[in-house]
Design an enzyme around this catalytic site. Structure first.
Site, PDB file in Angstrom:
ATOM      1  N   HIS A 184      44.919 -22.845   7.378  1.00 17.00           N
ATOM      2  CA  HIS A 184      43.892 -21.802   7.390  1.00 17.00           C
ATOM      3  C   HIS A 184      44.267 -20.634   6.491  1.00 17.00           C
ATOM      4  CE1 HIS A 184      42.628 -23.317  11.661  1.00 17.00           C
ATOM      5  NE2 HIS A 184      42.454 -24.225  10.716  1.00 17.00           N
ATOM      6  N   HIS A 190      34.388 -26.834   9.131  1.00 14.11           N
ATOM      7  CA  HIS A 190      35.815 -26.608   9.337  1.00 14.11           C
ATOM      8  C   HIS A 190      36.648 -27.690   8.667  1.00 14.11           C
ATOM      9  CE1 HIS A 190      39.394 -24.903  11.092  1.00 14.11           C
ATOM     10  NE2 HIS A 190      39.793 -26.160  11.295  1.00 14.11           N
ATOM     11  N   ASP A 200      39.668 -26.998   6.089  1.00 11.38           N
ATOM     12  CA  ASP A 200      40.991 -27.625   6.122  1.00 11.38           C
ATOM     13  C   ASP A 200      41.315 -28.290   4.791  1.00 11.38           C
ATOM     14  OD1 ASP A 200      41.653 -26.876   8.702  1.00 11.38           O
ATOM     15  OD2 ASP A 200      41.103 -28.791   9.607  1.00 11.38           O
ATOM     16  N   HIS A 251      44.272 -33.962   7.497  1.00 11.41           N
ATOM     17  CA  HIS A 251      45.388 -33.362   6.772  1.00 11.41           C
ATOM     18  C   HIS A 251      46.280 -34.402   6.096  1.00 11.41           C
ATOM     19  CE1 HIS A 251      44.308 -29.574   8.556  1.00 11.41           C
ATOM     20  NE2 HIS A 251      44.518 -30.018   9.778  1.00 11.41           N
TER      21      HIS A 251
END
Length: 306
Positions: A78, A235, A239, A262
């Site tokens: 973030h 979101h 990311d 991720h």
């Protein structure tokens, strides 16, 4: 030109997974410094951890970087997204624990604080990573791909069984403040059953209904509901922005994510840089710099010395 912060900014909070209190101070840094974390609670080993794709180590549910001495910093995505979204290329981030504070679960508190102190241009050429040909990684139904494009674009699709999320897809060209307008305030999200499981296994100890969107079937349990109807996919794009910022420079290319996360984005960067025909460094021209994510969104103050 490269940029750094106008002055330092301080953030106090707790780690999402550890639940431990943490203070983080983001300082201006010289040209060509890059983004570097410094663990101020470490004195017996090298406390510096470079925020770069080849420093990422496998971790559940977040992005974790680690140096050769075994010193790590987790949940960096973030703050990395905030820095990239504001076009900040150089910063020293002092942190007194192993995990970045979660704050409200989005990048908005980081962005707002850094916009208040503004940015300084530096007398150094900004180099970007130009994607020259498609590169892709897969894991079952999940896909992450980089393709050639004039500027950074992010195209993301998700599909969750919970009706509160369901199928969502969004595409954005990340130019001229799109990150700040469209993505920065979208919070991390999870299912209530996942929260219960994680906390039973020592994770998400700092998670609350205030710093994450928690859903259960067709219900949104977090007070106030959603900030956007498609907050979940926004979101995921946030990311991806933070994880792509570990490339070492702005990316000129299109990121396509389908049920990606991720680890897959890091695998994608490793695949990109493993193929010298798939990418090249490119000095940003003034017109290219104008199309980068941070152009025009931060208060500009006088040019800093190199």
């Amino acid at each position: 030109m490269q940029t750094t912060l106008g002055s330092k900014v301080t953030f106090d909070g707790v780690g999402l997974h550890s639940g431990a209190p943490v203070r983080m101070v983001v300082h201006p840094a010289s040209a060509d410094h890059g983004i570097v974390f410094c663990r101020t609670d470490i004195s017996d080993r090298d406390p510096l951890v470079v925020a770069r794709w080849d420093k990422v180590t496998p971790s559940k549910l977040c992005t974790l970087i680690e140096n050769a001495a075994g010193v790590s910093v987790s949940t960096i995505e973030h703050i990395m997204a905030a820095l990239a979204g504001l076009g900040i290329n150089n910063a020293l981030i002092e942190i007194d624990g192993p995990e970045v504070p979660i704050l409200d679960g989005s990048s908005a508190p980081f962005v707002r604080a850094m916009r208040r102190v503004g940015t300084r241009s530096q007398h150094a050429v900004l180099r970007a990573v130009r994607v020259l040909k498609p590169v892709e990684v897969r894991d079952g139904e999940a896909v992450a791909r980089l393709e050639p494009a004039a500027a950074l674009e992010i195209n993301f699709a998700i599909d969750f069984a919970d009706a509160a999320i369901g199928k969502q897809e969004k595409h954005l060209t990340m130019s001229n403040g799109a990150f700040v307008r469209e993505l920065m305030d979208s919070r991390t999200f999870c299912r209530q059953a996942d929260v219960d499981y994680m906390q039973a296994h020592g994770l998400a100890l700092g998670g609350t209904y205030e710093n994450a969107v928690v859903v259960d079937g067709d219900k949104v349990l977090s007070p106030g509901g959603l900030r956007h109807a498609d907050e979940a996919v926004r979101h995921k794009m946030l990311d991806a922005m933070g994880d792509l910022a570990l490339a070492g420079g702005p990316i000129l290319g299109r990121y396509v994510g389908v049920r990606s996360g991720h680890s897959m984005t890091n695998r994608l960067l490793r695949a990109l840089f493993a193929d010298p025909t798939a990418w090249a460094w490119e000095d940003c021209t003034p017109s290219q710099a104008h199309s980068l994510p941070g152009a025009g969104v931060a208060r500009r103050i006088p040019i800093a010395a190199r």
